[in-house]
Design a protein around this motif. Sequence first.
Motif, short mmCIF file in Angstrom:
data_model
loop_
_atom_site.label_atom_id
_atom_site.label_comp_id
_atom_site.label_asym_id
_atom_site.label_seq_id
_atom_site.Cartn_x
_atom_site.Cartn_y
_atom_site.Cartn_z
N UNK A 339 0.82 -1.21 0.00
CA UNK A 339 0.00 0.00 0.00
C UNK A 339 0.85 1.26 0.00
N UNK A 340 2.08 1.20 0.60
CA UNK A 340 2.96 2.38 0.65
C UNK A 340 3.90 2.45 -0.55
N UNK A 341 3.71 1.59 -1.51
CA UNK A 341 4.53 1.64 -2.71
C UNK A 341 5.93 1.10 -2.52
N UNK A 342 6.13 0.32 -1.48
CA UNK A 342 7.46 -0.24 -1.22
C UNK A 342 7.55 -1.65 -1.82
N UNK A 344 7.52 -5.31 -1.66
CA UNK A 344 6.86 -6.15 -0.67
C UNK A 344 7.79 -7.23 -0.11
N UNK A 345 8.92 -7.45 -0.76
CA UNK A 345 9.85 -8.48 -0.29
C UNK A 345 10.80 -7.93 0.77
N UNK A 346 11.44 -6.76 0.46
CA UNK A 346 12.44 -6.22 1.40
C UNK A 346 11.96 -5.00 2.16
N UNK A 347 10.92 -4.32 1.69
CA UNK A 347 10.41 -3.15 2.39
C UNK A 347 11.01 -1.86 1.92
N UNK A 348 12.02 -1.88 1.05
CA UNK A 348 12.63 -0.64 0.56
C UNK A 348 11.70 0.05 -0.43
N UNK A 349 11.86 1.37 -0.53
CA UNK A 349 11.07 2.13 -1.50
C UNK A 349 11.43 1.67 -2.91
N UNK A 350 10.42 1.49 -3.76
CA UNK A 350 10.66 1.01 -5.12
C UNK A 350 11.11 2.16 -5.99
N UNK A 351 12.07 1.88 -6.85
CA UNK A 351 12.59 2.90 -7.77
C UNK A 351 12.35 2.43 -9.20
N UNK A 352 12.01 3.41 -10.02
CA UNK A 352 11.75 3.11 -11.41
C UNK A 352 12.59 4.00 -12.30
N UNK A 353 13.09 3.44 -13.35
CA UNK A 353 13.84 4.21 -14.35
C UNK A 353 12.89 5.20 -15.04
N UNK A 354 13.41 6.36 -15.42
CA UNK A 354 12.57 7.38 -16.06
C UNK A 354 11.89 6.87 -17.31
N UNK A 355 12.55 5.92 -17.98
CA UNK A 355 12.01 5.41 -19.24
C UNK A 355 11.05 4.24 -19.02
N UNK A 356 10.87 3.82 -17.80
CA UNK A 356 10.01 2.68 -17.51
C UNK A 356 8.72 3.18 -16.86
N UNK A 357 7.62 2.81 -17.43
CA UNK A 357 6.32 3.24 -16.89
C UNK A 357 5.88 2.30 -15.77
N UNK A 358 5.47 2.87 -14.66
CA UNK A 358 4.97 2.07 -13.54
C UNK A 358 3.49 1.77 -13.78
N UNK A 359 3.25 0.60 -14.34
CA UNK A 359 1.85 0.26 -14.64
C UNK A 359 1.09 -0.16 -13.39
N UNK A 360 1.79 -0.38 -12.27
CA UNK A 360 1.11 -0.75 -11.03
C UNK A 360 0.14 0.33 -10.58
N UNK A 361 0.58 1.62 -10.70
CA UNK A 361 -0.31 2.71 -10.29
C UNK A 361 -1.56 2.75 -11.17
N UNK A 362 -1.35 2.54 -12.48
CA UNK A 362 -2.50 2.53 -13.38
C UNK A 362 -3.46 1.40 -13.03
N UNK A 363 -2.87 0.23 -12.70
CA UNK A 363 -3.73 -0.89 -12.31
C UNK A 363 -4.47 -0.60 -11.01
N UNK A 364 -3.75 0.07 -10.06
CA UNK A 364 -4.42 0.42 -8.81
C UNK A 364 -5.60 1.36 -9.07
N UNK A 365 -5.37 2.32 -9.98
CA UNK A 365 -6.45 3.25 -10.30
C UNK A 365 -7.64 2.51 -10.90
N UNK A 366 -7.33 1.58 -11.81
CA UNK A 366 -8.41 0.80 -12.41
C UNK A 366 -9.12 -0.06 -11.36
N UNK A 367 -8.31 -0.64 -10.45
CA UNK A 367 -8.91 -1.46 -9.39
C UNK A 367 -9.78 -0.61 -8.49
N UNK A 368 -9.33 0.63 -8.23
CA UNK A 368 -10.13 1.53 -7.40
C UNK A 368 -11.45 1.85 -8.09
N UNK A 369 -11.39 2.11 -9.41
CA UNK A 369 -12.62 2.38 -10.16
C UNK A 369 -13.53 1.17 -10.15
#
Length: 657
Positions: A339-342, A344-369
Amino acid sequence: MIAFPLIERVSVHHYTLYPGRDGSGRLDLHLGAGPWLVLGVNGLGKSTLLLLLRYLLAGPVRTRSAGFAGERDDLQAVDNRFFAVRVAGGADHATAKIVVRFGARILTVERTLGTLALISASISDDKTSRTLEAEDEYRNLITKLMGVVQFEDVVRVLDHLVFYLEGRQSLIWDLAAQFELFRALLTPNLSANLRQLEGQIVSADSAARNLNATLYKITQRRDREASKRITADDTRARLAAAQGELDKHIKDELALTEQLEAADTLRGDYNLQRKRGEKLVDDAAQAYEKLKFEVLRQAFAGLEPTDQYLYLKLLSEQICIACNQPAPDAAAELQKRHDHGCCVVCGNARKFDDKVENIGDALKAKASEAFSLLERRRVELEDFQRQYVKANDTVHALHNKISAVRLASEERQGLIRKLRKNLPAEENLALSREEERIRTLRGEVLSFRHEREAAEQSIEDLLVQLSTAVEEVRERLECAFHQKAAPFFAESTRLVYAPRTAKIGQGGRSFDFPAFEVEMTSGATLGQFVRRTPDQVSLSQREYLDIIFRMVLLDVLGGGKGSLVIDGPEGSLDAVFAGRAGDLFARFSAAGQTNVVLACNIVEGGFIPHALSNYGKSDRPRRVINLLEQAMPTQALRTLRPLYFQKVTEILEREPG
């Protein structure tokens, strides 16, 4: 198996409207697969030729208008002198023959054009051949060949599917016609039962209403006569009082019965809404669970499938698969990290490359809808449930009231019988006769209501089977419609399964009848406007949506085999859509066992070149039934004949573009 007729040959003899090329009085057409154009000018008999094809197959009959019709006959006779009155001499010696294919079997039908009487019909295949001459035998034969069970259904298929003539009998815009066609084609074994039960419901409902009107008149007359007989005698006064109370109880019972019928109908409607609501909740829940799973799966995107399974099992069931023990704390911790965007295995904040789209947020938005939609559906279902419970309580309360009123009526009737013993014999006899007639009529009303209710229960079971059969082909119909409509219309157009809710009689229960609607999205106004009714679309859109729906049914239900006969397909088109319409017919008739017969005027534009685009210049004249050469010329044709022939040549040589 359903089989639609594929028209292969037609010949007309000694019908003065078609003298033929050499004046021999013969018009011979060899059609086969592909597009065929019946070309001519006004008055040459294009529409008459297409009508002739229809009447050769069906004879001088039509079906009643679509809708719930009671127990009257579905078949209606038409003027058997239909073709005789169109020519001088009454067509006394004129005959016509049509040859159609039903799969591997060939049907040949010959009729007189003076009376449309059957001369002969024959059926043949590779091994056998049989000839018959009686109209009843022919009707049974074509019914079996088409795969339906009633000749009325053959006529429905011809008029609402195969032929789209100058009368323009609609299908996509006529939901009642869709129901009658679907029951004939998708559940032929149930079609006769559905029609019979429908007739019973309408007739019983009508009879009950008529008897109620008669009952009211008789009761009023009895009351007037009774009031004349009542004297100051104490017995008559008490009898009048008791009779008045009884009449009040009876009126109360009738009123409560009507309220009960209305409440029971309302309860049925709410129950229908409740069932629909349950389905919508199930659909929304499945969509939400699917998106929820995708969101969780994205959280473990970097893990091997086996490791993903371990963590997903822990999150979803809170059980450790390693030790098979409950692990709610570990599951809560994983959920918190997710839920905090970390990670889930190690607990560290997840980092994404600028060129890589984080589709997890989009899926969360769709799941929320999806979850919001699920919640709304649940609220709607709760409201439907409350309405159903309230209606159910009302029905039970009315049953109790009716029981109380009936008990009071029985007490008054007992008192009336006791008092009447003290009346003169002739007066008692007259009143008894009126009461007996009233009791008989009331019994008949109840009997018709019970008959209607029994038929409604039976038809509901059959309608469930029909709806199931329609839903089995629903996806194929919708997909095929999109494939044919998308290249033609500029607007976004789709076929939508939208069952209609209707009552068969004026009273009684509501039912769901399978039906399809068209949704066309227009950008002509601000925003997007969805058009669903024939009044919201143009004339050409209305006609071609109907034509495409017929094509889809012929393809999906008939296996792409059969004929489509259309009168004036070019009449409502502008210059751009004329070419698109030609392409539509060219694509549809490209299959080996399909053809379209199109009767049109000699028109400029792209319709004719595009309709014949699959053929070279030398082959196109053979696809044309040129009535300029074979029909009785009009005065305009006699005067302008060279110009018309030159124009036909130019149009057939023009390349589509």
